[in-house]
Motif scaffolding. Sequence first.
Motif, PDB file in Angstrom:
ATOM      1  N   THR A  19       0.827  -1.208   0.000  1.00  0.00           N
ATOM      2  CA  THR A  19       0.000   0.000   0.000  1.00  0.00           C
ATOM      3  C   THR A  19       0.862   1.258   0.000  1.00  0.00           C
ATOM      4  O   THR A  19       0.550   2.236  -0.691  1.00  0.00           O
ATOM      5  N   THR A  20       1.962   1.232   0.729  1.00  0.00           N
ATOM      6  CA  THR A  20       2.892   2.360   0.721  1.00  0.00           C
ATOM      7  C   THR A  20       3.502   2.527  -0.669  1.00  0.00           C
ATOM      8  O   THR A  20       3.634   3.652  -1.170  1.00  0.00           O
ATOM      9  N   SER A  21       3.834   1.422  -1.314  1.00  0.00           N
ATOM     10  CA  SER A  21       4.369   1.475  -2.673  1.00  0.00           C
ATOM     11  C   SER A  21       3.326   1.960  -3.668  1.00  0.00           C
ATOM     12  O   SER A  21       3.663   2.657  -4.633  1.00  0.00           O
ATOM     13  N   LEU A  22       2.076   1.607  -3.432  1.00  0.00           N
ATOM     14  CA  LEU A  22       0.994   2.087  -4.290  1.00  0.00           C
ATOM     15  C   LEU A  22       0.940   3.605  -4.268  1.00  0.00           C
ATOM     16  O   LEU A  22       0.819   4.251  -5.313  1.00  0.00           O
ATOM     17  N   SER A  23       1.083   4.172  -3.092  1.00  0.00           N
ATOM     18  CA  SER A  23       1.102   5.625  -2.973  1.00  0.00           C
ATOM     19  C   SER A  23       2.322   6.216  -3.675  1.00  0.00           C
ATOM     20  O   SER A  23       2.230   7.235  -4.355  1.00  0.00           O
ATOM     21  N   ILE A  69      -4.669  -1.098   8.799  1.00  0.00           N
ATOM     22  CA  ILE A  69      -5.150   0.284   8.895  1.00  0.00           C
ATOM     23  C   ILE A  69      -4.278   1.089   9.848  1.00  0.00           C
ATOM     24  O   ILE A  69      -3.862   2.213   9.539  1.00  0.00           O
ATOM     25  N   ILE A  70      -3.985   0.509  11.007  1.00  0.00           N
ATOM     26  CA  ILE A  70      -3.160   1.198  11.999  1.00  0.00           C
ATOM     27  C   ILE A  70      -1.770   1.479  11.432  1.00  0.00           C
ATOM     28  O   ILE A  70      -1.251   2.603  11.535  1.00  0.00           O
ATOM     29  N   LEU A  71      -1.145   0.477  10.833  1.00  0.00           N
ATOM     30  CA  LEU A  71       0.208   0.643  10.309  1.00  0.00           C
ATOM     31  C   LEU A  71       0.262   1.587   9.115  1.00  0.00           C
ATOM     32  O   LEU A  71       1.224   2.353   8.974  1.00  0.00           O
ATOM     33  N   ILE A  72      -0.750   1.562   8.269  1.00  0.00           N
ATOM     34  CA  ILE A  72      -0.787   2.495   7.130  1.00  0.00           C
ATOM     35  C   ILE A  72      -0.971   3.925   7.629  1.00  0.00           C
ATOM     36  O   ILE A  72      -0.337   4.859   7.116  1.00  0.00           O
ATOM     37  N   GLY A  76       1.726   6.737   6.891  1.00  0.00           N
ATOM     38  CA  GLY A  76       1.357   8.016   6.272  1.00  0.00           C
ATOM     39  C   GLY A  76       1.779   9.195   7.124  1.00  0.00           C
ATOM     40  O   GLY A  76       2.255  10.215   6.610  1.00  0.00           O
ATOM     41  N   TRP A  77       1.622   9.058   8.419  1.00  0.00           N
ATOM     42  CA  TRP A  77       2.041  10.125   9.334  1.00  0.00           C
ATOM     43  C   TRP A  77       3.557  10.300   9.306  1.00  0.00           C
ATOM     44  O   TRP A  77       4.057  11.416   9.218  1.00  0.00           O
ATOM     45  N   TYR A  78       4.292   9.186   9.351  1.00  0.00           N
ATOM     46  CA  TYR A  78       5.748   9.248   9.436  1.00  0.00           C
ATOM     47  C   TYR A  78       6.403   9.605   8.100  1.00  0.00           C
ATOM     48  O   TYR A  78       7.247  10.505   8.034  1.00  0.00           O
ATOM     49  N   THR A  83      -1.298  14.368   8.693  1.00  0.00           N
ATOM     50  CA  THR A  83      -1.715  14.557  10.079  1.00  0.00           C
ATOM     51  C   THR A  83      -2.948  13.711  10.394  1.00  0.00           C
ATOM     52  O   THR A  83      -3.749  13.385   9.520  1.00  0.00           O
ATOM     53  N   LEU A  84      -3.058  13.375  11.665  1.00  0.00           N
ATOM     54  CA  LEU A  84      -4.223  12.655  12.173  1.00  0.00           C
ATOM     55  C   LEU A  84      -4.926  13.563  13.174  1.00  0.00           C
ATOM     56  O   LEU A  84      -4.320  13.982  14.160  1.00  0.00           O
TER      57      LEU A  84
END
Length: 111
Positions: A19-23, A69-72, A76-78, A83-84
């Motif tokens: 998912t990170t790579s998708l972004s 969901i938590i790790l994504i 995204g934050w890191y 922001t969350l």
Amino acid sequence: MNFSYLFLALAIVSEVVATTSLSASNGLTRLWPSVTMVAGYGLAFVCLAFSLKTIPIGIAYAIWSGAGIILIAATGWYLYRQTLDWPAIIGLSLIVAGISIMQMFSANARL
């Protein structure tokens, strides 16, 4: 020894990488992030399938999707400085609470 939860953990990590790579692929216009995304999702589903040999599908999928969901959100934050706000933090906390309750008290979650 039962490796089902190890396979589930690998499925979660693979899905987060994918998912990170998708972004990072910029709409599948960048080659290596796109290749990483395809490989990551493929590995995630293979590992999820192996975990389902002994973990009930409802339990495995709840853990897989909730932890993903938590790790994504954390990724995204890191990495992307996304922001969350408080509603997002509360919602993520409820996901963690739900997974924890399920793992501690559900007879189906125990191997």
